[in-house]
Design a protein around this motif. Structure first.
Motif, PDB file in Angstrom:
ATOM      1  N   PRO A 136      56.698  45.251 -20.079  1.00  0.00           N
ATOM      2  CA  PRO A 136      57.853  46.217 -20.430  1.00  0.00           C
ATOM      3  C   PRO A 136      58.684  45.252 -21.346  1.00  0.00           C
ATOM      4  O   PRO A 136      58.853  44.064 -21.533  1.00  0.00           O
ATOM      5  CB  PRO A 136      58.585  46.121 -19.085  1.00  0.00           C
ATOM      6  CG  PRO A 136      57.657  45.916 -18.135  1.00  0.00           C
ATOM      7  CD  PRO A 136      56.225  45.101 -18.706  1.00  0.00           C
ATOM      8  N   GLY A 137      58.986  45.829 -22.476  1.00  0.00           N
ATOM      9  CA  GLY A 137      59.873  45.307 -23.749  1.00  0.00           C
ATOM     10  C   GLY A 137      59.038  44.592 -24.606  1.00  0.00           C
ATOM     11  O   GLY A 137      59.812  44.044 -25.701  1.00  0.00           O
ATOM     12  N   ALA A 138      57.961  44.414 -24.449  1.00  0.00           N
ATOM     13  CA  ALA A 138      57.208  43.510 -25.303  1.00  0.00           C
ATOM     14  C   ALA A 138      57.120  44.198 -26.756  1.00  0.00           C
ATOM     15  O   ALA A 138      56.794  45.514 -26.668  1.00  0.00           O
ATOM     16  CB  ALA A 138      55.763  43.306 -24.846  1.00  0.00           C
ATOM     17  N   GLN A 139      57.198  43.496 -27.767  1.00  0.00           N
ATOM     18  CA  GLN A 139      56.815  44.089 -29.199  1.00  0.00           C
ATOM     19  C   GLN A 139      55.831  43.462 -29.806  1.00  0.00           C
ATOM     20  O   GLN A 139      55.383  42.412 -29.462  1.00  0.00           O
ATOM     21  CB  GLN A 139      58.306  43.580 -29.915  1.00  0.00           C
ATOM     22  CG  GLN A 139      59.698  44.245 -29.290  1.00  0.00           C
ATOM     23  CD  GLN A 139      60.690  43.608 -30.175  1.00  0.00           C
ATOM     24  OE1 GLN A 139      61.360  42.664 -29.715  1.00  0.00           O
ATOM     25  NE2 GLN A 139      61.406  44.543 -31.038  1.00  0.00           N
ATOM     26  N   VAL A 140      55.416  44.130 -30.896  1.00  0.00           N
ATOM     27  CA  VAL A 140      53.944  43.705 -31.597  1.00  0.00           C
ATOM     28  C   VAL A 140      54.289  43.794 -33.185  1.00  0.00           C
ATOM     29  O   VAL A 140      55.095  44.714 -33.745  1.00  0.00           O
ATOM     30  CB  VAL A 140      52.794  44.680 -31.415  1.00  0.00           C
ATOM     31  CG1 VAL A 140      51.565  44.484 -32.203  1.00  0.00           C
ATOM     32  CG2 VAL A 140      52.677  44.806 -29.943  1.00  0.00           C
ATOM     33  N   LEU A 141      53.922  42.497 -33.751  1.00  0.00           N
ATOM     34  CA  LEU A 141      53.989  42.529 -35.329  1.00  0.00           C
ATOM     35  C   LEU A 141      52.734  42.592 -35.887  1.00  0.00           C
ATOM     36  O   LEU A 141      51.744  41.891 -35.460  1.00  0.00           O
ATOM     37  CB  LEU A 141      54.875  41.148 -35.644  1.00  0.00           C
ATOM     38  CG  LEU A 141      54.730  41.151 -37.228  1.00  0.00           C
ATOM     39  CD1 LEU A 141      55.450  41.812 -38.031  1.00  0.00           C
ATOM     40  CD2 LEU A 141      55.455  39.340 -37.317  1.00  0.00           C
ATOM     41  N   VAL A 142      52.284  43.308 -36.752  1.00  0.00           N
ATOM     42  CA  VAL A 142      51.251  43.660 -37.691  1.00  0.00           C
ATOM     43  C   VAL A 142      51.390  43.172 -39.096  1.00  0.00           C
ATOM     44  O   VAL A 142      52.005  43.897 -39.656  1.00  0.00           O
ATOM     45  CB  VAL A 142      50.317  44.868 -37.615  1.00  0.00           C
ATOM     46  CG1 VAL A 142      49.091  44.742 -38.289  1.00  0.00           C
ATOM     47  CG2 VAL A 142      50.202  45.162 -36.098  1.00  0.00           C
ATOM     48  N   LEU A 143      51.051  42.040 -39.524  1.00  0.00           N
ATOM     49  CA  LEU A 143      51.266  41.916 -41.012  1.00  0.00           C
ATOM     50  C   LEU A 143      50.103  42.042 -41.749  1.00  0.00           C
ATOM     51  O   LEU A 143      48.820  42.158 -41.420  1.00  0.00           O
ATOM     52  CB  LEU A 143      51.600  40.217 -41.217  1.00  0.00           C
ATOM     53  CG  LEU A 143      52.773  39.658 -40.463  1.00  0.00           C
ATOM     54  CD1 LEU A 143      52.499  37.939 -40.769  1.00  0.00           C
ATOM     55  CD2 LEU A 143      53.875  40.355 -41.166  1.00  0.00           C
ATOM     56  N   VAL A 144      50.437  42.898 -42.811  1.00  0.00           N
ATOM     57  CA  VAL A 144      49.417  43.094 -43.683  1.00  0.00           C
ATOM     58  C   VAL A 144      49.775  42.839 -45.059  1.00  0.00           C
ATOM     59  O   VAL A 144      50.921  42.397 -45.458  1.00  0.00           O
ATOM     60  CB  VAL A 144      49.336  44.891 -43.932  1.00  0.00           C
ATOM     61  CG1 VAL A 144      48.833  45.347 -42.543  1.00  0.00           C
ATOM     62  CG2 VAL A 144      50.678  45.565 -44.290  1.00  0.00           C
ATOM     63  N   PRO A 145      48.666  42.804 -46.076  1.00  0.00           N
ATOM     64  CA  PRO A 145      48.893  42.029 -47.309  1.00  0.00           C
ATOM     65  C   PRO A 145      49.876  42.785 -48.266  1.00  0.00           C
ATOM     66  O   PRO A 145      50.916  42.076 -48.752  1.00  0.00           O
ATOM     67  CB  PRO A 145      47.810  41.710 -47.816  1.00  0.00           C
ATOM     68  CG  PRO A 145      46.588  41.888 -46.916  1.00  0.00           C
ATOM     69  CD  PRO A 145      47.387  42.938 -45.864  1.00  0.00           C
ATOM     70  N   GLU A 146      49.888  44.015 -48.356  1.00  0.00           N
ATOM     71  CA  GLU A 146      50.651  44.724 -49.454  1.00  0.00           C
ATOM     72  C   GLU A 146      50.914  46.109 -48.468  1.00  0.00           C
ATOM     73  O   GLU A 146      50.079  47.074 -48.451  1.00  0.00           O
ATOM     74  CB  GLU A 146      49.870  44.946 -50.798  1.00  0.00           C
ATOM     75  CG  GLU A 146      49.824  43.584 -51.592  1.00  0.00           C
ATOM     76  CD  GLU A 146      48.960  44.007 -52.793  1.00  0.00           C
ATOM     77  OE1 GLU A 146      49.467  44.960 -53.630  1.00  0.00           O
ATOM     78  OE2 GLU A 146      47.929  43.315 -52.779  1.00  0.00           O
ATOM     79  N   ILE A 147      52.124  46.420 -47.840  1.00  0.00           N
ATOM     80  CA  ILE A 147      52.426  47.221 -47.190  1.00  0.00           C
ATOM     81  C   ILE A 147      52.177  48.590 -47.940  1.00  0.00           C
ATOM     82  O   ILE A 147      51.953  49.771 -47.177  1.00  0.00           O
ATOM     83  CB  ILE A 147      53.877  47.308 -46.472  1.00  0.00           C
ATOM     84  CG1 ILE A 147      53.998  48.315 -45.595  1.00  0.00           C
ATOM     85  CG2 ILE A 147      54.937  47.301 -47.736  1.00  0.00           C
ATOM     86  CD1 ILE A 147      53.266  48.060 -44.320  1.00  0.00           C
ATOM     87  N   ALA A 148      52.071  48.745 -49.125  1.00  0.00           N
ATOM     88  CA  ALA A 148      52.145  50.031 -50.014  1.00  0.00           C
ATOM     89  C   ALA A 148      50.748  50.735 -49.794  1.00  0.00           C
ATOM     90  O   ALA A 148      50.332  51.741 -50.084  1.00  0.00           O
ATOM     91  CB  ALA A 148      52.601  49.808 -51.391  1.00  0.00           C
ATOM     92  N   LEU A 149      49.627  49.623 -49.447  1.00  0.00           N
ATOM     93  CA  LEU A 149      48.309  50.128 -49.349  1.00  0.00           C
ATOM     94  C   LEU A 149      47.789  50.413 -48.112  1.00  0.00           C
ATOM     95  O   LEU A 149      46.722  50.294 -47.922  1.00  0.00           O
ATOM     96  CB  LEU A 149      47.615  48.898 -49.945  1.00  0.00           C
ATOM     97  CG  LEU A 149      48.236  48.179 -51.198  1.00  0.00           C
ATOM     98  CD1 LEU A 149      47.235  47.161 -51.858  1.00  0.00           C
ATOM     99  CD2 LEU A 149      48.006  49.352 -52.239  1.00  0.00           C
TER     100      LEU A 149
END
Length: 744
Positions: free
Chosen positions: A259-272
């Motif tokens: 409950p309440g946990a958040q996830v972050l996904v980093l990518v090199p270039e978001i436009a791609l």
């Protein structure tokens, strides 16, 4: 995480005895400033956002804890200004406060400059605008006349869901004036709601595709770490097409169970990431929150506030997303962790991959670094046990790795004025005849990297940079890829004034396009570069067109090496496999190897087997030999041993000092002042000052110095003391780059 209380060392403020608070501001100050807290505001916690006066203006800052602050002279109370007001947002969590302090201490950037990246959306700090919505009102008044149009409106609003006038009018097929008139007669009630709609929550009951045995082993380890809810770094090392995304989606789904946990996904270039976003939506039923420089102001405000409140459960973003105020980080992914674009080269100089590890540790959550070609730094961390390595060496489903061959350009040169060897031309012809797709890779934008006068030898350079202008024939202009300067292609040589003597030297993708359409006039050809894919929308359209078979030959730069899946692509031709190997860059071999593996991985990702041809003048080079033999481990071991023998990163440390200014004499004088006070300690060497390879950029002259430590110990204290005791020359800017990646 529990919020630390501000008043651990203070009594409650009163009118006669106001207490001091420390407020960090998003300006390049080395620490927080003291302010007084008026009794009218009441209690605050560390992390609270407040408005304070600063030099005649009002600035938003963050209340900072007293702990770990350096001793400094304090002004008496009568010299301090008061906090003006608080901002109605949740305080920054403790792990974000610690992260700002850590990044500042590591990069030697001012704390305020790091905080500025966390407060990168000023609009999010103001109240969200509201918009009129309508619901059913008083319809029992017999005096009200119910027309057919009004009856349609009432039927629409009968479900009690607030809607805008435009929405109701469209659904009822009436004019908006009808809706507003009903509101004035109280037949509809007006409800003011924020213009920012909430994010839909991912559906964690949905299941993904059936995993292979390799994928399941990796996914099980990641899920277990997420369930334990502690810091645990993984290297997910899988060949191209092995299904790494589906594996870390399993960890993501596990994190969303909390409950309440958040996830972050980093990518090199978001436009791609158009294909990535589609896969996410297929897996979880909704789109994630997206954070990158191309989204509009309103959407940035919406995402920032939703992250701060915890409403946005999954965020996919470029490196700057690392500084969003997550309420409860539960899982972090760095996709394509090897990608050099994770290194920030302006402002605060940091590497997002390395800072993501720190953020995960402070948030006490698992982290996955995913790549088909992991960086040497990450491989060494895994080898030494700091990361757990999860290895996948099989492509998912029926796909197999492509067959790789080299073309020795010394023995099989192209025709004069051409760039494709006869062997590659025949392979392209055969591929097109089989109605399959071709990708040609050349990591050079534009038409030609140099325009030269055949008569006097003049080379057209940028007026602000020590760089040649690149011809862009599609736009009919010359362009500097460093400062953005553009000018028309001259008809005559600027020096000797002779016409028709300027000649384009060397190939770029546009020149390759010219050759391809001449050789294959019936083929549908597209050039894929940062010049042609300028927005997420145009990127998505181009990728979808290629994936659906609407393009026969794709000509691209490094932008096409990302994790795209093109089912019909079976042939990849690397036009100049030696291009990245030239020069003395520490990571030249590693980067070239990664880039060529990534672009080769676009071939044969479905049922049909792929082929890759490398055009090279040096087939015996270790990078080319490793690609052809498939023995990447030996090549990477060789790279590691060479670096270890010279104590180069990750076995030693490098720190760059970049000096710049409009007066070259002042820059040189600053370099000499630094050289005179350079640290003289065992295991530390300082070289320079020396002109940067690009000596002038945007009118600024640039010199570089490099500190090399043969130890892995932190060097920040040595560097900061060195810079502190050196004479400062007016007009010269000095930047410190811990762990430099670019040496230009």
């Amino acid at each position: 995480m529990a919020q630390s209380h501000l008043f651990d060392r203070q009594e409650k403020a009163t009118a006669s005895n106001p207490c001091r608070v420390k407020v960090l501001l998003p300006v390049p100050f080395s620490g927080p400033l003291d302010y007084l807290l008026p009794a009218t505001i009441g209690e605050l916690h560390a992390g609270s956002l407040v408005k304070v006066p600063l030099s005649g203006r009002i600035v938003v800052g963050v209340v900072w804890p007293f702990k770990n602050q350096p001793e400094q002279k304090t002004l008496p109370d009568n010299k301090l200004k008061y906090v003006l007001e608080t901002i109605d947002l949740l305080p920054f969590p403790e792990d974000l406060i610690e992260f700002v302090d850590w990044v500042s201490a590591y990069t030697l950037a001012p704390q305020g400059a790091v905080l500025k990246m966390c407060l990168s959306c000023p609009q999010a700090l103001e109240p969200v605008p509201v918009k009129h919505h309508y619901i059913a009102g008083n319809i029992d008044d017999p005096a009200q006349r119910i027309t057919s149009g009004r009856e349609k409106v009432l039927n629409i609003v009968a479900d009690g869901i607030p809607r805008t006038a435009a929405d109701i009018a469209a659904k009822a097929a009436v004019g908006e004036s009808v809706v507003r008139a009903m509101a004035t007669k109280a037949m509809l009630s007006v409800v003011d709601l924020p213009v920012d709609s909430p994010f839909r929550q991912p559906d964690i009951t949905l299941t993904g595709p059936v995993l292979s045995s390799e994928q399941e082993v990796a996914a099980l380890a990641i899920r277990a770490a997420v369930w334990v809810q502690g810091f645990k770094p993984f290297l997910l090392d899988g060949v191209t097409g092995s299904g790494k995304t589906e594996v870390y989606f399993e960890g993501l789904a596990e994190a969303l169970q909390v409950p309440g946990a958040q996830v972050l996904v980093l990518v090199p270039e978001i436009a791609l990431t158009s294909q990535w976003l589609e896969r996410f939506e297929d897996r979880f039923g909704v789109a994630p929150a997206i954070w990158h420089s191309d989204i509009g102001t309103a959407e940035r405000r919406r995402v920032w506030r939703a992250v701060s409140s915890g409403d946005a459960r999954v965020v996919v973003g470029a490196r700057s997303a690392l500084f969003l105020p997550f309420r409860q980080l539960g899982f972090i992914v760095v996709d394509e962790e090897h990608d050099p674009s994770f290194k920030q080269e302006e402002g605060v100089l940091y590497h997002a991959r390395d800072m993501a590890v720190v953020r995960a540790k402070l948030a006490a959550c698992p982290l996955v670094l995913a790549s088909a070609t992991p960086s040497i730094e990450t491989l060494v961390n895994a080898k030494e046990g700091r990361y757990e390595a999860l290895i996948m060496r099989e492509r998912h489903g029926s796909a197999v790795l492509p067959e790789m061959k080299f073309i020795d350009m010394r023995a099989e040169p192209p025709e004069a004025g051409m760039w494709l060897s006869p062997i590659l031309v025949k392979e392209i012809e055969a591929t097109l005849a089989a109605r399959e797709q071709v990708m040609l890779f050349l990591n050079r934008r534009g038409y030609a990297p140099l325009t030269l006068c055949r008569t006097c030898g003049h080379r057209i350079e940028c007026p602000s940079c020590s760089a040649w202008l690149v011809e862009h024939r599609f736009k009919r202009e010359l362009q500097c890829h460093h400062c953005g300067h553009t000018e028309e292609i001259p008809k005559a040589c600027p020096t000797c004034k002779k016409e028709e003597t300027l000649v384009a030297c060397g190939p770029g993708v546009e020149r390759l396009f010219e050759e391809v359409i001449a050789r294959f006039p019936t083929a549908k050809v597209s050039v894929v570069t940062s010049d042609t894919m300028t927005s997420p929308t145009s990127t998505g359209q181009m990728i979808a067109q290629i994936a659906e078979g609407g393009v026969d030959i794709i000509i691209g730069t490094q932008i096409v090496t990302k994790g795209y899946h093109f089912p019909g692509l079976t042939l990849v031709g690397v036009v100049d496999a030696d291009l990245g190997l030239r020069g003395g860059d520490l990571r030249a071999g590693e980067r070239t190897f990664q880039q060529l593996v990534q672009v080769s991985g676009r071939a044969g990702r479905a049922e049909k087997k792929g082929r890759v041809y490398l055009q090279t003048y040096e087939p015996e080079h270790p990078v080319v030999a490793a690609l052809l033999s498939g023995d990447s481990e030996s090549f990477l071991e060789l790279e590691q041993s060479i670096r270890q023998s010279h104590a180069m990163p990750p076995y030693g440390r490098l720190v760059a000092i970049i000096l710049s200014g409009p007066d070259i004499g002042a820059v040189i004088e600053q370099g000499r002042a630094l050289a005179a006070t350079a640290p003289a300690e065992d295991g530390i060497a300082v070289v320079g000052p020396a002109p940067a390879p690009l000596t002038r950029v945007r009118g600024q002259y640039r010199f570089r110095m490099l500190l090399h430590s043969r130890s892995r110990d932190k060097v920040q204290g040595i560097v900061s003391e060195w810079v502190r005791r050196s004479k400062k020359i007016k007009g010269v800017r000095l930047r410190v780059d811990i762990d430099p990646y670019s040496f230009m």
